[in-house]
Motif scaffolding. Structure first.
Motif, PDB file in Angstrom:
ATOM      1  N   PRO A 145       0.829  -1.208   0.000  1.00  0.00           N
ATOM      2  CA  PRO A 145       0.000   0.000   0.000  1.00  0.00           C
ATOM      3  C   PRO A 145       0.867   1.264   0.000  1.00  0.00           C
ATOM      4  CG  PRO A 145      -0.427  -1.382   1.957  1.00  0.00           C
ATOM      5  CD  PRO A 145       0.633  -2.043   1.168  1.00  0.00           C
ATOM      6  N   GLY A 146       0.445   2.239  -0.777  1.00  0.00           N
ATOM      7  CA  GLY A 146       1.162   3.522  -0.775  1.00  0.00           C
ATOM      8  C   GLY A 146       2.239   3.598  -1.830  1.00  0.00           C
ATOM      9  N   LEU A 147       2.633   2.477  -2.385  1.00  0.00           N
ATOM     10  CA  LEU A 147       3.687   2.496  -3.416  1.00  0.00           C
ATOM     11  C   LEU A 147       2.991   2.532  -4.777  1.00  0.00           C
ATOM     12  CD1 LEU A 147       6.811   2.322  -3.496  1.00  0.00           C
ATOM     13  CD2 LEU A 147       6.574  -0.120  -3.806  1.00  0.00           C
ATOM     14  N   LYS A 148       3.044   3.720  -5.405  1.00  0.00           N
ATOM     15  CA  LYS A 148       2.309   3.914  -6.668  1.00  0.00           C
ATOM     16  C   LYS A 148       2.882   3.038  -7.782  1.00  0.00           C
ATOM     17  CE  LYS A 148       0.458   8.194  -8.484  1.00  0.00           C
ATOM     18  NZ  LYS A 148       1.004   9.522  -8.713  1.00  0.00           N
ATOM     19  N   LEU A 149       1.995   2.437  -8.572  1.00  0.00           N
ATOM     20  CA  LEU A 149       2.434   1.515  -9.622  1.00  0.00           C
ATOM     21  C   LEU A 149       1.920   1.942 -10.984  1.00  0.00           C
ATOM     22  CD1 LEU A 149       1.623  -1.945  -7.996  1.00  0.00           C
ATOM     23  CD2 LEU A 149       3.889  -1.021  -8.471  1.00  0.00           C
ATOM     24  N   ASP A 150       2.717   1.730 -12.023  1.00  0.00           N
ATOM     25  CA  ASP A 150       2.233   1.901 -13.384  1.00  0.00           C
ATOM     26  C   ASP A 150       2.584   0.628 -14.158  1.00  0.00           C
ATOM     27  OD1 ASP A 150       1.459   2.644 -15.859  1.00  0.00           O
ATOM     28  OD2 ASP A 150       2.888   4.290 -16.097  1.00  0.00           O
ATOM     29  N   VAL A 151       1.788  -0.406 -13.913  1.00  0.00           N
ATOM     30  CA  VAL A 151       2.091  -1.717 -14.511  1.00  0.00           C
ATOM     31  C   VAL A 151       0.793  -2.377 -14.979  1.00  0.00           C
ATOM     32  CG1 VAL A 151       4.120  -2.122 -13.055  1.00  0.00           C
ATOM     33  CG2 VAL A 151       1.883  -2.927 -12.293  1.00  0.00           C
ATOM     34  N   LEU A 152       0.963  -3.390 -15.798  1.00  0.00           N
ATOM     35  CA  LEU A 152      -0.200  -4.173 -16.224  1.00  0.00           C
ATOM     36  C   LEU A 152      -0.544  -5.203 -15.144  1.00  0.00           C
ATOM     37  CD1 LEU A 152      -1.646  -4.033 -18.925  1.00  0.00           C
ATOM     38  CD2 LEU A 152      -0.171  -5.852 -19.778  1.00  0.00           C
ATOM     39  N   GLY A 153       0.481  -5.692 -14.497  1.00  0.00           N
ATOM     40  CA  GLY A 153       0.294  -6.692 -13.449  1.00  0.00           C
ATOM     41  C   GLY A 153       1.646  -7.221 -13.018  1.00  0.00           C
ATOM     42  N   ALA A 154       1.597  -8.297 -12.260  1.00  0.00           N
ATOM     43  CA  ALA A 154       2.862  -8.911 -11.809  1.00  0.00           C
ATOM     44  C   ALA A 154       2.608 -10.370 -11.514  1.00  0.00           C
ATOM     45  CB  ALA A 154       3.374  -8.227 -10.551  1.00  0.00           C
ATOM     46  N   VAL A 155       3.693 -11.131 -11.504  1.00  0.00           N
ATOM     47  CA  VAL A 155       3.599 -12.477 -10.955  1.00  0.00           C
ATOM     48  C   VAL A 155       4.313 -12.454  -9.611  1.00  0.00           C
ATOM     49  CG1 VAL A 155       4.370 -14.853 -11.199  1.00  0.00           C
ATOM     50  CG2 VAL A 155       3.383 -13.682 -13.150  1.00  0.00           C
ATOM     51  N   HIS A 156       3.623 -12.967  -8.618  1.00  0.00           N
ATOM     52  CA  HIS A 156       4.254 -13.050  -7.295  1.00  0.00           C
ATOM     53  C   HIS A 156       4.954 -14.406  -7.196  1.00  0.00           C
ATOM     54  CE1 HIS A 156       3.828 -12.402  -2.663  1.00  0.00           C
ATOM     55  NE2 HIS A 156       5.069 -12.356  -3.090  1.00  0.00           N
ATOM     56  N   TYR A 157       6.314 -14.370  -7.253  1.00  0.00           N
ATOM     57  CA  TYR A 157       7.091 -15.597  -7.068  1.00  0.00           C
ATOM     58  C   TYR A 157       7.124 -15.862  -5.563  1.00  0.00           C
ATOM     59  CZ  TYR A 157       9.136 -14.376 -11.737  1.00  0.00           C
ATOM     60  OH  TYR A 157       9.348 -14.045 -13.046  1.00  0.00           O
ATOM     61  N   TYR A 168       7.873   2.003 -13.813  1.00  0.00           N
ATOM     62  CA  TYR A 168       7.065   1.022 -13.086  1.00  0.00           C
ATOM     63  C   TYR A 168       6.546   1.601 -11.769  1.00  0.00           C
ATOM     64  CZ  TYR A 168       9.215  -2.476 -16.198  1.00  0.00           C
ATOM     65  OH  TYR A 168       9.636  -3.205 -17.294  1.00  0.00           O
ATOM     66  N   PHE A 169       7.410   2.406 -11.103  1.00  0.00           N
ATOM     67  CA  PHE A 169       7.053   3.020  -9.809  1.00  0.00           C
ATOM     68  C   PHE A 169       7.194   4.532  -9.972  1.00  0.00           C
ATOM     69  CE2 PHE A 169       9.126  -1.059  -8.812  1.00  0.00           C
ATOM     70  CZ  PHE A 169       8.137  -1.690  -8.075  1.00  0.00           C
ATOM     71  N   PRO A 170       6.106   5.237 -10.382  1.00  0.00           N
ATOM     72  CA  PRO A 170       6.230   6.665 -10.711  1.00  0.00           C
ATOM     73  C   PRO A 170       6.818   7.522  -9.576  1.00  0.00           C
ATOM     74  CG  PRO A 170       4.111   5.803 -11.402  1.00  0.00           C
ATOM     75  CD  PRO A 170       4.777   4.704 -10.646  1.00  0.00           C
TER      76      PRO A 170
END
Ligand SMILES: Cc1cc2nc3c(=O)[nH]c(=O)nc-3n(C[C@H](O)[C@H](O)[C@H](O)COP(=O)(O)OP(=O)(O)OC[C@H]3O[C@@H](n4cnc5c(N)ncnc54)[C@H](O)[C@@H]3O)c2cc1C
Length: 415
Positions: free
Chosen positions: A177-189, A334-336
């Protein structure tokens, strides 16, 4: 007590010393440097069972060629007529196929999972806090192409019994929370872990020193004497060093040393850079990989480490600032809100990944001399695979059945 000499005090050498000492061997480490910095210090600290696809894989060749024309790209091979590089490249081409990836998956998974569990035991046994954490790694992507590739990876990982999940951008945001993202998504390994490499290396060195392992900095091995198909002595620091067993754990320098006993283990140094910055206001909870940019971001020691790029070719002390700029400029995409400063030259660390042409380490007995074990070539996964490799080295020397089948990692596979 049988004696063992280990050539090289990176994570592979120190881990080998640790497990050999535990089995009662008298161990000496010879290192050409001061043991305060090598590739095992400034890396991204990731332990990655998720990386069961070796670097030599379909698509890497075309992608690599595209990257070669961009000075800020994450991968670079200087076009050259250097025979060693050409030979390595041809072997890479031969291995970059689906069959190789299929064959390597299970052995790499087993090696990684063994190492991850050994890291947990090590933290207890050394009574050391090297910030080992099991939060996984978030591999962020911005493009449909990367999303598709990561989707395939998740499918295969689940088949291999590894914990991974594809997340939407909103699900990623909820995790940090609080970490701004500009991505389509992610895979959590979720199967991955991370640690702070310097604290780990300091703890290991300290333990080994206190427990009678002889550590010899500034002892470069320059010659090896062989008699009756066994190493008789290695020469370092104006002295001949004798032992019952020898371990070659010299990272990117291993190929040159192997040549001294007439062994061919192809390794190219893959130079990478990293730098640290104070932690941002909005804490990054989970380490990140930026898929398209091939950048790693790891919170460690109250700071944040950015790392990446792979320049295949030479061991030299040159810093290519354009590649470092490539890392810096990729992050806010990725992190504006995360805008690392361009680091000054003295803040830039670099190290040389010991890279084999099929993306797999070399672990096993030399076929040229009977008392030499090779433990090197771990490329981009050496930190993660260190303890498993060290433990396997100790099993081989003790004549025990290795916990992980070593056939695919044979040091003689390119002979
Ligand atoms: C930017 C970057 C990020 C990375 N991130 C990760 C990561 O997140 N996770 C991961 O698992 N891996 C990562 N890696 C890779 C990892 O750091 C390496 O694979 C690993 O450190 C290799 O360890 P090693 O012990 O084989 O070699 P090294 O750490 O290089 O140690 C080899 C030692 O051998 C010594 N030596 C060489 N020649 C001689 C000689 N003739 N005589 C005596 N001693 C000699 C050297 O001085 C050195 O101390 C990263 C690498 C880079 C560059």
């Amino acid at each position: 007590m049988a004696e063992v000499i280990i050539i090289g005090g990176g994570i592979v050498g120190l881990s080998s010393a640790y497990y050999l000492h535990k089995k009662g061997y008298s161990v000496t480490i010879l290192d050409k440097g001061d043991l305060k910095d090598n590739c095992s210090y400034g890396n991204a600290g990731m332990i990655v069972p998720s990386h069961f696809v070796p670097l030599a894989s379909p698509g890497m060749v075309q992608q690599g060629i595209r990257w070669m024309f961009n000075s800020k790209s994450p991968f670079y091979v200087k076009p050259s007529l250097n025979g060693k590089l050409i030979g390595w490249g041809l072997k890479f081409l031969k291995n970059a196929n689906a069959k190789h990836v299929e064959r390597a998956g299970i052995p790499l998974r087993d090696l990684s999972l063994l190492s991850k569990s050994l890291y947990h035991s090590l933290a207890d046994e050394l009574k050391a806090d090297f910030e080992l954490q099991d939060k996984g790694i978030l591999a962020f992507y911005k493009t449909e192409k990367a999303a598709e590739e990561e989707g395939h990876l998740v499918k295969k990982a689940l088949e291999l019994g590894l914990d991974m999940a594809a997340l939407s951008a909103a699900e990623c945001a909820a995790l940090q929370p609080g970490l701004k993202l500009d991505v389509l998504g992610a895979v959590h390994y979720r199967c991955d872990s991370h640690l702070y490499p310097k604290k780990l290396m300091d703890a290991l060195l300290n333990y080994l020193q206190l427990n009678g392992v002889k550590i010899m900095p500034n002892h470069e091995v320059t010659r090896i004497e062989v008699a009756e198909k066994a190493i008789n002595s290695v020469f370092a620091g104006n002295m001949a060093w004798k032992a019952d067993h020898f371990v070659l754990a010299s990272g990117s320098w291993s190929a040159e040393i192997a040549k001294m006993v007439d062994m061919n283990i192809p390794i190219m140094p893959g130079k990478g850079y990293s730098f640290m910055e104070p932690e941002p206001e909005q804490r990054m909870q989970i380490p990140a990989l930026l898929c398209e940019a091939r950048v790693a971001i790891t919170p460690m020691n109250g700071s944040i480490r950015y790392g990446g790029t792979m320049e295949l070719g030479q061991i030299n002390q040159k810093i290519n600032k354009q590649r470092v700029l490539g890392i810096v400029e990729s992050v806010p995409k990725y992190f504006p809100d995360l805008k690392p400063e361009v680091p000054s030259m003295d803040k830039i660390w670099y190290g040389f990944r010991p890279s084999s042409p099929d993306g797999l380490p070399y672990i096993g007995y030399s076929h040229k001399v009977k008392n030499l074990i090779v433990a090197t070539g771990h490329g981009m996964m050496g930190l993660g695979l260190g303890p498993a490799t060290g433990s396997l080295v100790s099993e081989l020397i003790a004549g025990e059945k290795p916990t992980v089948a070593l056939g695919i990692f044979s040091p003689s596979r390119f002979n």
